[in-house]
Design a protein around this motif. Structure first.
Motif, PDB file in Angstrom:
ATOM      1  N   VAL A 161       7.558   0.557   0.122  1.00  0.00           N
ATOM      2  CA  VAL A 161       6.406   0.568   0.628  1.00  0.00           C
ATOM      3  C   VAL A 161       5.671  -1.182  -0.461  1.00  0.00           C
ATOM      4  O   VAL A 161       5.063  -1.290   0.771  1.00  0.00           O
ATOM      5  CB  VAL A 161       6.194   1.744  -0.099  1.00  0.00           C
ATOM      6  CG1 VAL A 161       6.147   1.656  -0.962  1.00  0.00           C
ATOM      7  CG2 VAL A 161       4.515   1.468   0.443  1.00  0.00           C
ATOM      8  N   VAL A 215       4.568   3.600   9.732  1.00  0.00           N
ATOM      9  CA  VAL A 215       5.228   5.659   9.336  1.00  0.00           C
ATOM     10  C   VAL A 215       5.526   5.310  10.414  1.00  0.00           C
ATOM     11  O   VAL A 215       6.566   6.559  10.450  1.00  0.00           O
ATOM     12  CB  VAL A 215       3.324   5.494   9.522  1.00  0.00           C
ATOM     13  CG1 VAL A 215       3.350   6.956  10.192  1.00  0.00           C
ATOM     14  CG2 VAL A 215       2.602   4.736   8.788  1.00  0.00           C
ATOM     15  N   LYS A 269       9.599   4.772   9.252  1.00  0.00           N
ATOM     16  CA  LYS A 269       9.233   6.030   8.509  1.00  0.00           C
ATOM     17  C   LYS A 269       9.014   5.950   7.180  1.00  0.00           C
ATOM     18  O   LYS A 269       9.838   6.588   5.738  1.00  0.00           O
ATOM     19  CB  LYS A 269      10.873   7.141   8.971  1.00  0.00           C
ATOM     20  CG  LYS A 269      11.345   7.066   9.694  1.00  0.00           C
ATOM     21  CD  LYS A 269      10.215   8.028  10.719  1.00  0.00           C
ATOM     22  CE  LYS A 269      10.561   8.349  11.886  1.00  0.00           C
ATOM     23  NZ  LYS A 269       9.408   9.336  13.236  1.00  0.00           N
ATOM     24  N   THR A 270       8.513   4.675   6.472  1.00  0.00           N
ATOM     25  CA  THR A 270       8.012   4.840   5.372  1.00  0.00           C
ATOM     26  C   THR A 270       6.924   5.196   5.304  1.00  0.00           C
ATOM     27  O   THR A 270       5.544   4.689   5.773  1.00  0.00           O
ATOM     28  CB  THR A 270       8.015   3.060   5.213  1.00  0.00           C
ATOM     29  OG1 THR A 270       9.376   2.440   5.492  1.00  0.00           O
ATOM     30  CG2 THR A 270       7.848   2.869   4.148  1.00  0.00           C
ATOM     31  N   GLU A 271       6.812   5.780   3.443  1.00  0.00           N
ATOM     32  CA  GLU A 271       5.158   6.485   3.400  1.00  0.00           C
ATOM     33  C   GLU A 271       4.477   5.610   2.850  1.00  0.00           C
ATOM     34  O   GLU A 271       5.161   4.665   2.136  1.00  0.00           O
ATOM     35  CB  GLU A 271       6.251   7.650   2.702  1.00  0.00           C
ATOM     36  CG  GLU A 271       6.243   9.180   2.750  1.00  0.00           C
ATOM     37  CD  GLU A 271       5.028   9.835   4.005  1.00  0.00           C
ATOM     38  OE1 GLU A 271       3.760   9.673   3.211  1.00  0.00           O
ATOM     39  OE2 GLU A 271       6.001  10.133   4.900  1.00  0.00           O
ATOM     40  N   ASP A 315       1.761   3.919   0.661  1.00  0.00           N
ATOM     41  CA  ASP A 315       0.960   4.366  -0.769  1.00  0.00           C
ATOM     42  C   ASP A 315      -1.216   4.365  -0.336  1.00  0.00           C
ATOM     43  O   ASP A 315      -1.303   3.821   0.360  1.00  0.00           O
ATOM     44  CB  ASP A 315       1.340   3.812  -2.386  1.00  0.00           C
ATOM     45  CG  ASP A 315       1.466   2.757  -1.884  1.00  0.00           C
ATOM     46  OD1 ASP A 315       1.039   2.058  -0.682  1.00  0.00           O
ATOM     47  OD2 ASP A 315       2.271   1.692  -2.942  1.00  0.00           O
ATOM     48  N   SER A 324      -4.685  10.093   6.240  1.00  0.00           N
ATOM     49  CA  SER A 324      -5.010   9.886   4.321  1.00  0.00           C
ATOM     50  C   SER A 324      -4.685  11.170   3.890  1.00  0.00           C
ATOM     51  O   SER A 324      -4.513  11.461   2.734  1.00  0.00           O
ATOM     52  CB  SER A 324      -5.528   9.367   3.922  1.00  0.00           C
ATOM     53  OG  SER A 324      -7.367   9.572   4.033  1.00  0.00           O
ATOM     54  N   LYS A 342      -1.552  13.504   3.329  1.00  0.00           N
ATOM     55  CA  LYS A 342      -0.550  12.866   3.013  1.00  0.00           C
ATOM     56  C   LYS A 342      -0.692  12.740   1.405  1.00  0.00           C
ATOM     57  O   LYS A 342      -0.362  13.092   0.398  1.00  0.00           O
ATOM     58  CB  LYS A 342      -0.743  10.915   3.402  1.00  0.00           C
ATOM     59  CG  LYS A 342       0.305  10.827   4.897  1.00  0.00           C
ATOM     60  CD  LYS A 342       1.631  11.870   4.846  1.00  0.00           C
ATOM     61  CE  LYS A 342       2.321  11.147   6.344  1.00  0.00           C
ATOM     62  NZ  LYS A 342       3.519  12.231   6.267  1.00  0.00           N
TER      63      LYS A 342
END
Length: 740
Positions: A213, A240, A244-246, A248, A275, A278
């Motif tokens: 990230v 995203v 598929k990286t979350e 922050d 946001s 998440k």
């Protein structure tokens, strides 16, 4: 034998206790355990215990206790062990005693990899970047291989010092040494390149086999900071949906800033919803502040306020963001209310808050609050803040306090380009072009585009063609007249206001890029210089080239029709404006009323005023156009008390309304009404502003006020007359040459 066995078992118990306390992070127990060994009279000979004890002293910042322990070890000769010497040096570094740490390093008889890393890491960690990089270079000469933590700090030091060439060398070393496969090292290099070379940063990012990230966030942020927000949003979508990286909170802050730069509310709301899903919008104040900023810059300050109102962890940035939002959306009353609420919640204002309040004072043109804020700036010691002082200069000049603005500028120890540009613009706005040009000549920094635009504005106010040419030359030498549309448009405007319409057209034709403002300026230039046909021809050419006129462009075209007496053409343009979904403003209606009045269509003009939309109310200038038309066409119109009453009610302190009414009454030979107008001027203490003309004599632009008398000797008067005669003769000869 029994006593020796007992001491050994006791020492082992103490050592075990110290090691166990270290594993659990109970550093006080570590030091206490070692002191118990000393009080028991037992000599600890385990060299592995001492690094633990010094580590504990470093964690606790117990400098005195550590010195005492070092002294006892020095007497017993244990500092010859590399591990003990390293722990002592690291202890001094942790306690901030860098000189003692380096002295310990110099005294070490045997040094290893850890020894060098302790010194380099410690210096860099304490912010001594130059010294740390010097020691790093020295360690490389001695063949020492740095560890990962040291390398990360070395790259950070190159970033802090903006020593990007050294950073590239270290990058090459990392590739050769195999460190580039480590994620933390790669991310550090990525951060460095993102600040100096975005293309290299993207190339490195694409070559990374594993991206976390942090990697994604760094590149997204670099795109946004490089004014390429679209690419930043595109990369976020890829992060995203494909990787598929979350994300922050740091990622979301950069993405919201991209939406703010683009003023794209639709994408901004989508990001806000993302946001929320998440769970990132409530836990981080930076995300909340970015949401406030995004909605404010997208002209949805109500949504910005809802976000602010729902924020429980507000800080000064939150307050400043919502204040800036209300100011940006020209809702200054609510900005003042927010400032009052800020005081009730005991949040102390900072320099950014004061800058926002100065913008409010500028909007309301309130001089007294400007002075109050100036006092607060002095009281809180913000006099060295260039942004605050530049904003103060801007506010003072907007409130017609040019002398106070000049005092602020003189008090600044370092006059940057922003403050000087603001002062130049202020003098130009206040009708003092010579003072504006003087400030420009005193500048030490190179002028930027804003400075040159302000200078050209001053030259246009002076109506001095030579000064405008001089400013044009400066723009060319600085390379600002090549691709900067705003500077080029200002050049055209300056020439037009000096009456040099041919130079204005030449400057316009040489512009590589043109926008709607450029076209509007040249159309207006022809209109104000009495060439309505050419103005309207340019208006049609603008539309043919695919440029959509805005409200100001339509006003320039209507003004050309007005002064050229082209009533039918003007009405056609007004009709096309409405048909193209451009809502006419009061200025457009006033221009049509003036055009009809000049053409003697007084009744039609009166009818138009009475049929104005509900949200448009005729101003004093609109009614004044009716009066002016009636004066010129007495046989076609009758002055009514309604018109005069409207003008005096709308502008009771403006002298032009009284003078115009008096002129019309005089034309009708209604002397009683003329006397009444003059009596009202005296009773209401209306300040009469005289008209003036400007004539360029040599290098001096002379201003002649209506009703002025000149105190000149006969010889001086003759010189002036001869100079004016020569100017008129040259103008006449030039006109004859053009005709023939």
């Amino acid at each position: 034998m029994v006593m020796g066995s007992h001491l050994c078992s006791k020492l082992e118990a103490f050592s075990s206790k110290i090691k166990q306390a270290s594993v659990n992070g109970r550093w006080r127990e570590v030091v206490t355990g070692y002191l118990e060994i000393q009080r028991a009279g037992v000599q600890c000979n385990d060299p592995f215990v001492f690094p633990i004890v010094f580590k504990a002293c470093g964690k606790l910042s117990w400098l005195f206790q550590g010195r005492c322990i070092q002294a006892s070890l020095l007497k017993r000769g244990f500092e010859s062990f590399a591990s003990v010497g390293n722990s002592v040096a690291d202890f001094y570094m942790k306690c901030g005693d860098l000189c003692s740490a380096i002295r310990e390093f110099d005294c070490m008889t045997s040094r290893d990899l850890v020894s060098w890393n302790v010194i380099v890491f410690g210096l860099l960690d304490h912010g001594f970047e130059e010294e740390g990089l010097w020691w790093f270079s020295k360690s490389r000469v001695w063949g020492c291989e740095p560890n990962v933590s040291t390398l990360v700090f070395v790259i950070h030091a190159c970033r802090s010092l903006r020593s990007y060439v050294d950073g590239e060398k270290i990058h090459s070393y990392m590739i050769r040494s195999g460190f580039c496969g480590i994620s933390s090292v790669q991310n550090s290099i990525l951060c460095m390149y993102s600040e100096c070379d975005l293309s290299s940063a993207r190339r490195l990012f694409d070559e990374m086999s594993e991206r976390d990230v942090i990697s994604w966030s760094v590149v997204i942020r670099s795109y946004v900071q490089s004014q390429e927000p679209v690419l930043g949003l595109k990369l976020f979508k890829e992060m995203v949906s494909e990787a598929k990286t979350e994300p922050d909170c740091v990622t979301m802050t950069s993405v919201l800033k991209a939406c703010a730069v683009l003023e794209d509310l639709d994408v901004g709301r989508s990001v806000h919803g993302f946001s929320i899903r998440k769970g990132l919008d409530l836990v981080d104040v930076f995300v909340r502040n970015s949401l406030i900023d995004m909605y404010s810059k997208g002209f949805d300050v109500d949504s910005a306020f809802r976000v602010f109102d729902e924020t429980t962890c507000r800080n000064i940035v939150s307050w400043n963001s919502i204040l800036a939002g209300f100011v940006h959306n020209q809702r200054c009353d609510e900005a003042l209310e927010m400032f009052r609420l800020m005081g009730k919640e005991a949040t102390e204002a900072d320099e950014i808050t004061l800058v926002m309040l100065l913008q409010v004072c500028k909007f309301f043109e309130q001089p007294l609050p400007c002075k109050s804020i100036h006092c607060v700036i002095i009281r809180h010691g913000y006099e060295s803040n260039e942004v605050a002082l530049s904003s103060l200069i801007d506010a003072y000049t907007s409130c017609s306090l040019v002398d106070d603005a000049g005092t602020v500028l003189d008090s600044m120890t370092y006059k940057d380009v922003v403050s000087c540009s603001t002062m130049i613009s202020g003098f130009a706005h206040s009708g003092q072009p010579d003072e504006a040009i003087s400030i420009f000549c005193q500048m030490r920094e190179k002028p930027n585009a804003i400075t040159v635009i302000s200078l050209l504005s001053a030259c246009s106010v002076s109506a001095d063609l030579r000064k405008s040419k001089w400013a044009h030359g400066i723009a060319i030498r600085r390379g600002l007249a090549i691709n900067d549309i705003s500077v080029n448009t200002s050049i055209v405007d300056a020439y037009a206001k000096c009456g040099a319409i041919e130079l204005a057209r030449r400057a316009f034709d040489q512009m590589p890029l043109k926008n709607v403002v450029s076209w509007t300026v040249i159309i207006s230039a022809y209109a104000i210089n009495g060439l309505p046909d050419k103005a309207l021809a340019l208006f049609e050419e603008m539309k043919r080239q695919g440029n959509t006129p805005n409200a100001v462009t339509y006003l320039a075209a209507l003004s050309a029709c007005n002064h050229g007496g082209l009533v039918k053409k003007g009405l056609m343009i007004f009709k096309s404006m409405v048909e193209n979904d451009h809502k006419p403003l009061l200025q457009h209606y006033s221009c049509i009323v003036d055009m009809l009045s000049r053409a003697g269509e007084i009744d039609t003009a009166m009818e138009l005023i009475k049929k104005l939309p509900e949200d448009v109310k005729a101003g004093a200038s609109t009614w004044g156009a009716i009066l002016s038309g009636c004066r010129n066409r007495l046989k076609n119109g009758t002055i009514t008390s309604e018109v005069v009453a409207e003008i005096l009610e709308l502008s009771p302190l403006c002298s032009s309304g009284y003078l115009l009414a008096s002129s019309v009454f005089a034309a009708e030979k209604s002397w009683d009404d003329v006397a009444m107008m003059r009596r009202l001027v005296k009773e209401r203490k209306v300040r009469v502003v005289a008209g003036y003309s400007m004539v360029l004599e040599g290098s001096i632009a002379r201003r002649f006020l209506a009703g002025d008398t000149l105190s000149l000797s006969d010889s001086e008067l003759n010189d002036v007359v001869l100079s004016l005669h020569r100017c008129m003769r040259l103008e006449l000869d030039d006109t004859i040459d053009k005709v023939t």
